[in-house]
Enzyme design. Sequence first.
Site, short mmCIF file in Angstrom:
data_model
loop_
_atom_site.label_atom_id
_atom_site.label_comp_id
_atom_site.label_asym_id
_atom_site.label_seq_id
_atom_site.Cartn_x
_atom_site.Cartn_y
_atom_site.Cartn_z
N ARG A 192 21.25 -3.87 13.16
CA ARG A 192 22.37 -4.51 12.48
C ARG A 192 23.62 -3.61 12.42
O ARG A 192 24.71 -4.10 12.15
CB ARG A 192 21.95 -4.98 11.08
CG ARG A 192 20.83 -6.04 11.07
CD ARG A 192 21.16 -7.22 11.99
NE ARG A 192 22.57 -7.57 11.89
CZ ARG A 192 23.10 -8.25 10.90
NH1 ARG A 192 22.33 -8.70 9.93
NH2 ARG A 192 24.38 -8.50 10.87
N THR A 230 39.11 8.52 12.08
CA THR A 230 39.18 8.66 13.54
C THR A 230 38.82 10.05 14.07
O THR A 230 38.19 10.12 15.13
CB THR A 230 40.54 8.19 14.09
OG1 THR A 230 41.59 8.90 13.42
CG2 THR A 230 40.72 6.69 13.86
N ASP A 282 29.01 7.26 17.43
CA ASP A 282 29.91 8.36 17.09
C ASP A 282 29.61 8.83 15.67
O ASP A 282 28.92 8.18 14.89
CB ASP A 282 31.37 7.94 17.27
CG ASP A 282 31.79 6.85 16.33
OD1 ASP A 282 31.75 7.05 15.11
OD2 ASP A 282 32.16 5.77 16.81
N LEU A 283 30.16 10.00 15.32
CA LEU A 283 29.80 10.64 14.06
C LEU A 283 30.24 9.80 12.85
O LEU A 283 29.53 9.75 11.83
CB LEU A 283 30.43 12.04 14.00
CG LEU A 283 30.10 12.88 12.77
CD1 LEU A 283 28.59 13.09 12.62
CD2 LEU A 283 30.81 14.24 12.85
N SER A 291 12.12 -2.85 27.36
CA SER A 291 12.05 -4.30 27.46
C SER A 291 10.62 -4.77 27.68
O SER A 291 9.99 -4.43 28.68
CB SER A 291 12.90 -4.79 28.63
OG SER A 291 12.61 -6.14 28.89
N ALA A 292 10.15 -5.60 26.75
CA ALA A 292 8.81 -6.16 26.89
C ALA A 292 8.81 -7.39 27.81
O ALA A 292 7.79 -8.02 28.01
CB ALA A 292 8.23 -6.50 25.52
N ARG A 293 9.99 -7.73 28.36
CA ARG A 293 10.00 -8.73 29.44
C ARG A 293 9.59 -8.06 30.75
O ARG A 293 8.91 -8.66 31.57
CB ARG A 293 11.40 -9.30 29.66
CG ARG A 293 11.84 -10.38 28.72
CD ARG A 293 13.18 -10.96 29.15
NE ARG A 293 13.03 -12.05 30.11
CZ ARG A 293 14.05 -12.55 30.82
NH1 ARG A 293 15.26 -12.05 30.72
NH2 ARG A 293 13.85 -13.56 31.65
N TRP A 342 17.68 -1.72 11.90
CA TRP A 342 18.55 -0.69 12.49
C TRP A 342 19.64 -1.32 13.37
O TRP A 342 20.80 -0.91 13.34
CB TRP A 342 17.67 0.20 13.36
CG TRP A 342 18.21 1.51 13.79
CD1 TRP A 342 19.41 1.75 14.42
CD2 TRP A 342 17.56 2.78 13.65
NE1 TRP A 342 19.52 3.09 14.68
CE2 TRP A 342 18.41 3.74 14.24
CE3 TRP A 342 16.34 3.19 13.12
CZ2 TRP A 342 18.07 5.10 14.29
CZ3 TRP A 342 16.01 4.53 13.18
CH2 TRP A 342 16.87 5.48 13.74
N ARG A 358 21.13 4.22 5.03
CA ARG A 358 19.71 4.29 5.36
C ARG A 358 19.01 5.55 4.86
O ARG A 358 17.78 5.56 4.79
CB ARG A 358 19.52 4.15 6.87
CG ARG A 358 20.15 2.89 7.46
CD ARG A 358 19.66 1.61 6.78
NE ARG A 358 20.31 0.42 7.36
CZ ARG A 358 20.10 -0.81 6.91
NH1 ARG A 358 19.31 -1.04 5.88
NH2 ARG A 358 20.72 -1.84 7.48
#
EC number: 2.1.1.148
Lengths: 304, 304, 304, 304
Positions: free
Chosen positions: C112, C89, C212-213, C122-124, C110, C223
Amino acid sequence: MPLTQEQLAEIEAQRASPRQTLRAVSEGMEKHLYTAQPVLDHGFVRAIDYMGDDSAIVQAARVSYGAGTKHVQNDEGLIRYLMRHWHSTPFEMCEVKLHIKLPVFVARQWIRHRTANVNEYSARYSILDREFYIPAPEHLAAQSTINNQGRGEVLQGEEAARVLALLKSDAAQMYDNYEAMLSQDGQQGLARELARMNLPMNIYTQWYWKTDLHNLFHFLRLRADSHAQYEIRVYAEAIAAMTADWVPLAYAAFEDYRMGGATLSSKAIDVLKRMLKGEEVTRETSGMSVGEWREFQAVIADPA
Amino acid sequence: MPLTQEQLAEIEAQRASPRQTLRAVSEGMEKHLYTAQPVLDHGFVRAIDYMGDDSAIVQAARVSYGAGTKHVQNDEGLIRYLMRHWHSTPFEMCEVKLHIKLPVFVARQWIRHRTANVNEYSARYSILDREFYIPAPEHLAAQSTINNQGRGEVLQGEEAARVLALLKSDAAQMYDNYEAMLSQDGQQGLARELARMNLPMNIYTQWYWKTDLHNLFHFLRLRADSHAQYEIRVYAEAIAAMTADWVPLAYAAFEDYRMGGATLSSKAIDVLKRMLKGEEVTRETSGMSVGEWREFQAVIADPA
Amino acid sequence: MPLTQEQLAEIEAQRASPRQTLRAVSEGMEKHLYTAQPVLDHGFVRAIDYMGDDSAIVQAARVSYGAGTKHVQNDEGLIRYLMRHWHSTPFEMCEVKLHIKLPVFVARQWIRHRTANVNEYSARYSILDREFYIPAPEHLAAQSTINNQGRGEVLQGEEAARVLALLKSDAAQMYDNYEAMLSQDGQQGLARELARMNLPMNIYTQWYWKTDLHNLFHFLRLRADSHAQYEIRVYAEAIAAMTADWVPLAYAAFEDYRMGGATLSSKAIDVLKRMLKGEEVTRETSGMSVGEWREFQAVIADPA
Amino acid sequence: MPLTQEQLAEIEAQRASPRQTLRAVSEGMEKHLYTAQPVLDHGFVRAIDYMGDDSAIVQAARVSYGAGTKHVQNDEGLIRYLMRHWHSTPFEMCEVKLHIKLPVFVARQWIRHRTANVNEYSARYSILDREFYIPAPEHLAAQSTINNQGRGEVLQGEEAARVLALLKSDAAQMYDNYEAMLSQDGQQGLARELARMNLPMNIYTQWYWKTDLHNLFHFLRLRADSHAQYEIRVYAEAIAAMTADWVPLAYAAFEDYRMGGATLSSKAIDVLKRMLKGEEVTRETSGMSVGEWREFQAVIADPA
């Protein structure tokens, strides 16, 4: 008595009438359903519902990894592989819902596990029962002299008697006054949401608590650990035993890789390599702090 | 064909062998289990597992509110009360696990709902199938001229034919080249984790998706809404129909308070009060922006 | 070019006008603010904002542990202690916001990581740029022959040339057709939300990503690891370097305990104890599977 | 006194030394930093750190919606649009960290907001101070006779005096016994993790609490609401006032659409339409339950 007659009758009724389902069924968990497992002096854990079993974990993993999982010959091997490589999402595909009765000070620690769903008995709506946790004499421990957040030896003799007497009489008095303030007999009666503030933190509350298997394992790793406070550890141990029956393969992998495992720093691994080559490494030549060295020794110590 | 012969055989086997359980059973959901509900041209939704039913919501709420809920006479009334007052935790006590096959561009929108568990088919491990979403002619729409993120009229004639031909031929070519790059026939064969980058976003993927009823309702409110993109809306609608069978009381409350309801600003409420007193309020005298006024009109408009 | 002239001018303006604040300031992070760090051929990472520094972690820990932390003499020791004992925490008390430009197939992996806030282009609403990831020749690798989700040797000669040519020509053609379908020149123009489905997954997207860290460290552990796909690892490495400047003490502890550390199973620890006592343990006498033994050997192997 | 001399000196020091930063700065929030805002008799709220301002919300939204947001002429209009359409992710791009001192029974309610980071003072490590919440006479209310979870009229005369006396004497006695059990003077001294169970729930604790603006708004909507318990509402109001200074445009939109707004069911909207056409609708002809009708009337009631 953790359960009322009414609750026991309800459990009997639920256990008497199995129904048919097409879902995955865990025989090991079915036998626990609704039965209250006593914990501490007035608490309990009882399984209300569950979703999935060991095969559900495997099934989810095979959706993810497709043909890539075919070379793993069996479910046990795949589950161990997933656990070893921190592939947590297949374990999230199982879910459990528990009904738990526990002291407020334990509940305050428990609730810090945020990834769970909770319905707690509300003392704004309703009146709490006169039930308090009073430690058994063998769990009445002194403050640890070496660990700021631990307990040391068991209290002895008069001191133990004094503490137990105080805990009991304070709880009784606070509850008497809680009732006196709530009473509408000849007076207005204090609001329940205010009166509850006079209750001590060893009073029992209860909640429904629902979480997935991955987060349950995380909870168990921290709370069934020997460093956890005894009063939450006994709940974790009761749940761990249930989980071993629910998902035996996953639980065995969890025990091997998490509960019985250890994480070593790069510094510790370097020391290990030196030791394996025959070097005599001391705390001084290890580069570790006193605390790190003590914890490292505990990992590689031979209990014999 | 959304399911392989092998998958269909597996479904048959699962549906043929009901087992006994002591858990809450939703007859409405049992009939959906494992059966794939087709969506779009190659997609599907199928329920794999669920936890809880309407009575599980009520049971959880009664744990929270204790005696405070006794005055609500029946389950339906209590569920409507919980929904109306945003008491979301009892709804979190139900859980559902779905197997979904969907185009990647839909999956990208879907995954933004973070409070869910997901196991997606991995194109690093395995090879994706040659299945692409090609819109039916009646869903091939032009860009909306008034809404930056919407679609307008259906494409006509030659333009529609041209677009369909392009989508089909591009998908086929990309997949041919994906296979050619992967091939180890006379060459090394490109890594799967790289080859997948050549695939277009209308290729189908699949995943297991598990969420609780509260978060499912949130998903349905946004994605079964008329402003959602058609290609995700049809999935949401299929899931909504299943949910109505699973937890009929909760779903009815959700429909009344969320899907069919509306949130008004304090400004809009003030205007309403003036209108109810007989005042003729216009956009100019309302103090609302053009957009707010249009949306307010849509809420109180009489469809007749 | 990862940034437009307009964006570069904006960065210059932001960097030119420091302001006064009473908040904790990390000089190491200030120097990174707004500057885009190039990653891959068209991507970048740039820090937009941050909250806290090493001392903020210490400050939060001292709130939790009160007088209990006083015996730890300095900030570094306390931070190492927190990291070693999984006290997560205090690390959550630091936050970072990054602007990232990345290929869609990397973004899919990423996202996930659920405990983060994301605003993606947004491509919409808008039209994506003509920018695709084309691997440098040295990163064009064959499928691994031993690892289902890995890559092996670099592609050679004609095969490499063929793959590069295909990736480039397919991307160009798909984008040409994307534009042709969108065009409103002499036709209605396909809706953006539909046209985007014809784009391959190596097209670039961009987003703001805030976490957050503690969760950032979790992301980096998975990753920036050697098993991660190269194309996401380079982003993780760029962020890791930034983080080392932002919170140097926390990052050093993370490196020692997480990146360079290893988790051993109870089985592995037993084997270690036997080895430390001089026993010659083989895979057969270890009780480990082939995979576990290989991974265990890698931990204790002497690189020399 | 909510803060010690030592803490006040620390605040003075922090406020005396502004530093330079390139980050977004909110002048409205800078003036609150470190200063403790008193709440209840011994509690406080103080801002420790923040990330972002109104323009950070706009900036994140423009990344998402690209050119699609250009037609919204100004920041205020865009922020109102985002709030109205429940586009929550841009608000998540702002973050705040608060130091809060509060009674335990308030903390127990507060912690149910799960999407936040918390470091609470640990009574396992350290000894709690002798500070208890004792309601001011005007907040000492009787149980509501119509609302199971609310309070009614203020207690009068002797009953009020009796309750106050009880709350004070019980708290004092419990704390005396807490100290007596902890004492190592001539005895072993009970472990802190056990002794804390004898403390009543009006004792003060403190924590660092960090959350994003979207989740903060959710907290404020529920806890600054007139139905929230007074003792948490005063904290929410103090934070709301701070937030209005921090992100004035976002807070104004929140007030209009959330705090002052109302959600109507489809049933209620139908009734509204009938009323707007001049029909006299009664509870009986509305199809609503008694509770729904009462709440609906409250929304459209004219306070004049």
